[in-house]
Design a protein around this motif. Structure first.
Motif, PDB file in Angstrom:
ATOM      1  N   PRO A 416      25.093  -5.495 -15.176  1.00 38.73           N
ATOM      2  CA  PRO A 416      23.486  -5.226 -15.168  1.00 38.73           C
ATOM      3  C   PRO A 416      23.214  -4.080 -15.930  1.00 38.73           C
ATOM      4  O   PRO A 416      24.093  -3.204 -16.197  1.00 38.73           O
ATOM      5  N   LYS A 417      21.925  -4.004 -16.657  1.00 41.40           N
ATOM      6  CA  LYS A 417      21.581  -3.104 -17.395  1.00 41.40           C
ATOM      7  C   LYS A 417      21.593  -1.877 -16.413  1.00 41.40           C
ATOM      8  O   LYS A 417      21.229  -1.789 -15.401  1.00 41.40           O
ATOM      9  N   GLY A 418      21.869  -0.571 -17.220  1.00 47.98           N
ATOM     10  CA  GLY A 418      21.773   0.623 -16.341  1.00 47.98           C
ATOM     11  C   GLY A 418      23.260   1.236 -15.654  1.00 47.98           C
ATOM     12  O   GLY A 418      23.264   2.021 -15.109  1.00 47.98           O
ATOM     13  N   GLU A 423      33.164  -1.976 -13.224  1.00 45.24           N
ATOM     14  CA  GLU A 423      33.747  -1.089 -12.229  1.00 45.24           C
ATOM     15  C   GLU A 423      32.738  -0.330 -11.424  1.00 45.24           C
ATOM     16  O   GLU A 423      32.640  -0.189 -10.503  1.00 45.24           O
ATOM     17  N   GLU A 424      31.825   0.373 -12.271  1.00 43.50           N
ATOM     18  CA  GLU A 424      30.721   1.190 -11.690  1.00 43.50           C
ATOM     19  C   GLU A 424      29.771   0.420 -10.784  1.00 43.50           C
ATOM     20  O   GLU A 424      29.629   0.673  -9.455  1.00 43.50           O
ATOM     21  N   PHE A 425      29.444  -0.818 -11.310  1.00 38.89           N
ATOM     22  CA  PHE A 425      28.343  -1.494 -10.698  1.00 38.89           C
ATOM     23  C   PHE A 425      29.072  -2.217  -9.321  1.00 38.89           C
ATOM     24  O   PHE A 425      28.394  -2.064  -8.180  1.00 38.89           O
ATOM     25  N   LEU A 429      28.154  -1.485  -5.409  1.00 35.68           N
ATOM     26  CA  LEU A 429      27.915  -2.620  -4.622  1.00 35.68           C
ATOM     27  C   LEU A 429      28.791  -2.990  -3.568  1.00 35.68           C
ATOM     28  O   LEU A 429      28.119  -3.159  -2.382  1.00 35.68           O
ATOM     29  N   SER A 430      29.970  -2.376  -3.434  1.00 40.01           N
ATOM     30  CA  SER A 430      30.837  -2.710  -2.274  1.00 40.01           C
ATOM     31  C   SER A 430      30.348  -1.619  -1.327  1.00 40.01           C
ATOM     32  O   SER A 430      30.191  -1.840   0.043  1.00 40.01           O
ATOM     33  N   VAL A 537      33.913  -8.570  -4.944  1.00 38.80           N
ATOM     34  CA  VAL A 537      33.542  -7.155  -5.342  1.00 38.80           C
ATOM     35  C   VAL A 537      34.487  -6.148  -5.290  1.00 38.80           C
ATOM     36  O   VAL A 537      34.349  -5.213  -5.850  1.00 38.80           O
ATOM     37  N   SER A 538      35.505  -6.024  -4.233  1.00 39.57           N
ATOM     38  CA  SER A 538      36.389  -5.089  -4.262  1.00 39.57           C
ATOM     39  C   SER A 538      37.656  -5.703  -3.737  1.00 39.57           C
ATOM     40  O   SER A 538      37.748  -6.710  -2.938  1.00 39.57           O
TER      41      SER A 538
END
Length: 611
Positions: A416-418, A423-425, A429-430, A537-538
């Motif tokens: 997603p934007k931002g 990995e960061e997103f 989310l996790s 997600v993870s």
């Protein structure tokens, strides 16, 4: 004894209040025999016929009353409400408009008109009429409840909440208005506020089984697990014969890892009321889920001896009990008897197919599945068991029904934007998802083994990351669906018709699962979906780096309860950020893994587009 006309009217009214329509009909007919033009007699007769579902007679009686007294608004109001209950909303509106012309101050007519306009989708008109009512009687809570219902249907949930609060400011002890407020707050995921409103509803006199169920669910969602259990316990003290409350309570007891037997209260209820088939069925089904078939079968036998009636659900449980005792002949006979007594009941057909598959009769199993599919071509359970029958018959039609190469669709979800990277997103989310796992043990009616599952529809939660995720998933699903082949006959491909934008994607469920060491999903399907999914997600390092298939998702092996050695047709290695889509009727499960790190997924079902 000969009763006067007034006495007969009073008796008929009392019978209707006691929900004894047959006795009310007798009184009305006796009255009309004395006086065929008695308007009240025709009106009450219509209400009695309505109560027993005799629709032609009800309409005729309403029309007779109106012909005899065309300027009596009361009959038109009742007739309008009846027409609305039958989906005849345009006719209902005409009757209610006439009633209001006859009596412009009639609040019952205007109240019924608001409900009719809502059913017609004319929400602005409904809003105006509801506003008129609240201005006419500001202290009447039912009108604020009605106004809130209109706002909710308009999608203005916060405004609906404000209407409830305004009504409560004028009448603080209105129980239904407190309950409506609680429901709206829960919809807005204000779970603590909803729990408080449910509590106030009860304190004000609202005391129904659904109160305790929704109150308990709100406490669970707000992280108050012990309070949720206590709330359900209180509800069961009040409504000890409510099967739904028992099911929710037993499920939560098990998932909380609370001390004691999660089925104890339910078993006690069945012992007190062995003739309640809903309670008996709930108890035995949960016992089977908990691998306590011997106890469940004993409870079933005792209940049947105690007067439990035969129902489709009870018939299936009896057949399963015979199968568990390894009396295959008797089990098949019981299934056949059930089908004779209750023809075309999918629950019986599908469970019979399961039994036949387990006992080496795939041809007959396929016939049972086809019988269901003839009535309901999209029945996901029937499609799943038919696939298994085809596998056992070595029929190439299996690969037409389940094309494991084309129908299993892994797709990388765009960042997603931002966010600088996936990995960061997914790391963020996790963390968000971890906070939503409120229970301590696996759900007893799901496929999760050695893990937990979130409660309720995941995307109702108002967290920015979940909102972003939902949109990303819609776009991913759309990109896959748009590549479906045009095949109007296939049970999977044909459902894509009319889906051209993300707004056409209809989620029928969404949740998160967190598996721990040795955790897995038992092989299963999703009976309420069309497309099902797994978004990773993870993942534990052992799954990401390992060369074995631990933690992978597999397709094509049926549920273990069938006892069939059918190898998976396809195995997909999970990758963080990858979404795997597949038919809801396709058997799928997870291979167990060993790790101290959790495996977290988001799963959802997409339902077919509603016409």
């Amino acid at each position: 004894m000969r009763y006067s006309g007034q006495q007969l009217i009073q008796k008929a009214q009392a019978f209707l209040q006691q929900r004894r329509p047959a006795d009310a009909i007798k009184c009305c007919k006796q009255l009309l025999k004395q006086n065929p033009r008695d308007v009240n007699g025709h009106h009450l007769l219509a209400l009695a016929f309505q109560m027993i579902g005799e629709h032609k007679q009800a309409v005729a009686a309403f029309q007779s009353a109106i012909q005899l007294a065309p300027k009596d608004s009361r009959t038109r109001i009742s007739f309008g409400a009846y027409l609305r209950s039958q989906g005849r909303n345009e006719e209902a509106e005409r009757q209610l408009r006439k009633a209001l012309r006859l009596d412009p101050a009639s609040e019952p007519a205007r109240h019924s008109l608001v409900l009719t306009l809502m059913a017609l989708g004319r929400l602005e008109e409904a809003e105006n009429e509801a506003e008129f009512l609240t201005k006419s009687r500001p202290a009447h809570p039912a009108y604020w409840e009605l106004r809130a219902a209109v706002a909710q249907k308009q999608g203005a949930v916060q405004r609906a909440i404000d209407f409830c609060k305004e009504g409560l400011s004028k009448n603080p002890q209105a129980p239904r208005l407190h309950y409506s407020l609680a429901q709206l707050l829960r919809q807005e995921t204000e779970f603590a506020g909803a729990a408080a409103a449910y509590e106030q509803a009860r304190a004000s006199g609202f005391d129904r089984p659904e109160l305790y169920q929704n109150w308990g669910e709100s406490l669970l969602d707000s992280g108050e697990l012990n309070d949720a259990l206590e709330c359900l316990n209180v509800g069961l003290q009040r409504f000890s014969d409510n099967a739904v409350l028992h099911r929710v309570s037993a499920r939560l007891h098990a998932e909380a890892g609370a001390p004691g037997d999660p089925l104890r209260k339910l078993a006690d209820a069945v012992e007190r009321s062995p003739g309640d088939a809903r309670l008996v069925q709930t108890l035995v089904e949960l016992a089977n889920r908990l691998q306590r078939q011997d106890e469940g079968n004993c409870w079933l036998s005792a209940a049947r001896q105690g007067g439990c009636p035969d129902t489709p659900g009870i018939a299936v449980l009896e057949a399963q009990a015979l199968a568990h005792s390894e009396d295959n002949v008797a089990a098949i006979s019981r299934f056949e008897k059930a089908l004779s007594a209750y023809p075309n009941v999918p629950h019986i057909e599908i469970n019979f197919a399961m039994h036949l598959l387990k006992h080496g009769e795939p041809t007959r199993a396929r016939e049972r599945c086809d019988a269901v599919l003839a009535q309901d071509p999209a029945n996901q359970l029937a499609l799943a068991f038919k696939t298994t029958a085809l596998q056992l018959l070595d029929d190439p039609l299996e690969y037409e029904l389940c094309d494991y190469d084309r129908m299993v669709s892994p797709i990388v979800v765009p960042v997603p934007k931002g966010f600088t990277s996936g990995e960061e997103f997914f790391s963020e989310l996790s963390e968000v998802l971890n906070l939503q796992h409120k229970t301590n043990a696996q759900p007893i009616e799901q496929s999760v083994r050695g893990g937990t599952q979130t409660n309720g529809f995941l995307f109702r939660l108002k967290h920015p990351l979940l909102t972003v995720l939902e949109q990303q998933l819609r776009e991913a699903v759309l990109s896959v669906v748009c590549d479906f082949p045009a095949d109007g006959e296939h049970p999977y491909w044909r459902q894509r018709a009319g889906i051209v934008s993300t707004s056409d994607i209809r989620f029928s469920g969404a949740w998160s699962v967190r598996l721990g060491d040795q955790g897995f999903h038992a092989n299963h399907i999703h009976s309420e979906g069309w497309i099902s999914s797994a978004l990773y997600v993870s993942l534990p390092d052992e799954v990401k780096q390992g060369y074995q298939q631990d933690g992978h998702i597999q397709f094509g092996s049926p549920m273990s309860e069938l006892g069939l050695e059918i190898a998976p047709r396809r195995v997909v290695k999970p990758e963080v950020g990858t979404l795997v889509l597949f038919p809801s009727y396709m058997w799928h499960g997870t291979i167990p893994f060993q790790s101290e790190q959790p495996r977290t997924t988001v799963a959802f079902d997409v339902g077919p587009r509603l016409s």
